[in-house]
Design a protein around this motif. Structure first.
Motif, PDB file in Angstrom:
ATOM      1  N   ARG A  83       0.848  -1.199   0.000  1.00  0.00           N
ATOM      2  CA  ARG A  83       0.000   0.000   0.000  1.00  0.00           C
ATOM      3  C   ARG A  83       0.880   1.245   0.000  1.00  0.00           C
ATOM      4  O   ARG A  83       1.942   1.266   0.648  1.00  0.00           O
ATOM      5  CB  ARG A  83      -0.917   0.015   1.228  1.00  0.00           C
ATOM      6  N   PRO A  88       0.752   7.073   3.357  1.00  0.00           N
ATOM      7  CA  PRO A  88       0.065   8.375   3.337  1.00  0.00           C
ATOM      8  C   PRO A  88       1.078   9.500   3.479  1.00  0.00           C
ATOM      9  O   PRO A  88       2.076   9.382   4.193  1.00  0.00           O
ATOM     10  CB  PRO A  88      -0.865   8.295   4.555  1.00  0.00           C
ATOM     11  N   ASP A 124      -4.998  11.691   3.704  1.00  0.00           N
ATOM     12  CA  ASP A 124      -4.803  10.423   2.994  1.00  0.00           C
ATOM     13  C   ASP A 124      -5.235   9.219   3.825  1.00  0.00           C
ATOM     14  O   ASP A 124      -5.437   8.123   3.275  1.00  0.00           O
ATOM     15  CB  ASP A 124      -3.330  10.248   2.608  1.00  0.00           C
ATOM     16  N   ALA A 174      -8.224   6.736   3.035  1.00  0.00           N
ATOM     17  CA  ALA A 174      -8.170   5.668   2.039  1.00  0.00           C
ATOM     18  C   ALA A 174      -7.923   4.301   2.662  1.00  0.00           C
ATOM     19  O   ALA A 174      -7.979   3.280   1.960  1.00  0.00           O
ATOM     20  CB  ALA A 174      -7.075   5.981   1.008  1.00  0.00           C
ATOM     21  N   ARG A 184     -12.235   6.347   7.951  1.00  0.00           N
ATOM     22  CA  ARG A 184     -13.103   5.389   7.297  1.00  0.00           C
ATOM     23  C   ARG A 184     -13.246   4.242   8.284  1.00  0.00           C
ATOM     24  O   ARG A 184     -12.415   3.337   8.338  1.00  0.00           O
ATOM     25  CB  ARG A 184     -12.512   4.900   5.979  1.00  0.00           C
TER      26      ARG A 184
END
Length: 318
Positions: free
Chosen positions: A186, A189, A194, A197, A229
């Motif tokens: 991944r 960030p 960021d 995400a 999130r």
């Protein structure tokens, strides 16, 4: 009234009965007084009843919910509370073992924090003060030192009620972390926005029930909201740390919970240089003129340990 009747009681018996009365008056409950004194509620009630018989005076109105002082009880409490405090401090000062402080030391602290940072200090403390018996309560709830009869408490965000003072041990920050396994493949960030995400391990406030939102800042004074999130929602930062180590997402963790995992490599820090203020961790104790020696040496020992062993630096996320 106090001095006219006190001749009926002798020595430690007088102090024991008086102690049960004063603790019951301060807490409004035989049960709460019993928790302070390490007795059963029945024993405290019996002590108060014996004192009432000695004085020939009813001290409390008793109900199923609460004790309230009678008019005579209020007058008696006013007369005896200051002399009792002086006697208590004098006895505490005399409680020495070979010239060193002794006695039971009742302290409240958060479960994970106490286990990680305070328990490792015990060996050195007990070597210095073998006559002290730590009675430590590991609990993730607000503590009322005066009501619950604690000698001290360690934590953050404890309300400073009347009769309690605080000494700051360290200032703490919140940082973004994840496991190396979760971040493998991944992109890292580059900005707090960021974080939205990624799967977020989010904290719910036990006090308000709301999800915690953090504004991060950096050394040059920039500020930005950390994206959320919510994939998991926990009310315990230690559980969040474990979930992050298991690769379940990213977490914004207070440094006391993040530091050991960052040092071991179980977690990695995201957004180095970005952090949020999480307030101080302090040592709380009753503001008596004469602290019991066991409390005084404990306070000084812990303050010194945080300074000399680098604990305060470990909690700094800047």
């Amino acid at each position: 009234m106090f001095f006219n009747h006190w001749y009926k009681l002798v020595g430690m018996e007088a102090l024991n009965l008086l102690e049960s009365f004063i603790q019951s008056a301060e807490t409004g409950s035989f049960s709460a007084a019993a928790r302070r004194l390490g007795l059963t509620p029945a024993a405290v009630s019996k002590n108060v009843a014996r004192l009432e018989r000695h004085l020939g005076l009813r001290l409390f109105h008793r109900s199923t919910r609460r004790l309230t002082l009678t008019t005579g009880g209020e007058q008696f409490f006013t007369q005896v509370s200051d002399p009792y405090s002086a006697l208590r401090d004098a006895f505490a000062g005399a409680a020495q073992d070979a010239g060193k402080p002794a006695g039971v030391l009742k302290v409240s602290m958060a479960l994970a924090f106490g286990r990680e940072y305070l328990v490792p200090l015990l060996g050195e403390f007990l070597a210095l003060y073998p006559g002290i018996v730590p009675d430590w309560h590991f609990e993730n709830r607000p503590t009322d030192l005066i009501r619950d009869g604690f000698d001290a408490a360690i934590g953050g965000g404890i309300e400073l009620t009347e009769g309690v003072v605080a000494r700051e041990l360290a200032h703490t920050h919140v940082v973004a972390v994840a496991s190396p396994a979760y971040m493998k493949g991944r992109p890292l960030p580059r900005h707090p926005s960021d974080l939205a995400a990624f799967d977020g391990i989010v904290r719910r406030s036990g006090a308000t029930g709301r999800l915690r939102a953090w504004t991060l800042r950096n050394q040059v004074g920039e500020q930005a909201a950390a994206g959320h999130r919510a994939r998991l929602i926990f009310d315990d930062p230690e559980a969040m740390a474990h979930a992050a180590m298991h690769g379940l997402g990213i977490a914004l963790l207070p440094m006391p919970h993040a530091a050991p995992r960052l040092e071991s490599g179980a977690l990695m820090r995201l957004l180095p240089g970005w952090y949020a203020d999480n307030g101080p961790i302090s040592l709380y104790y009753p503001s008596r003129t004469l602290l019991p020696p066991r409390t005084r040496v404990f306070v000084e020992f812990v303050v010194d340990a945080f300074r000399t062993k680098g604990l305060a630096r470990r909690f700094d996320g800047r």
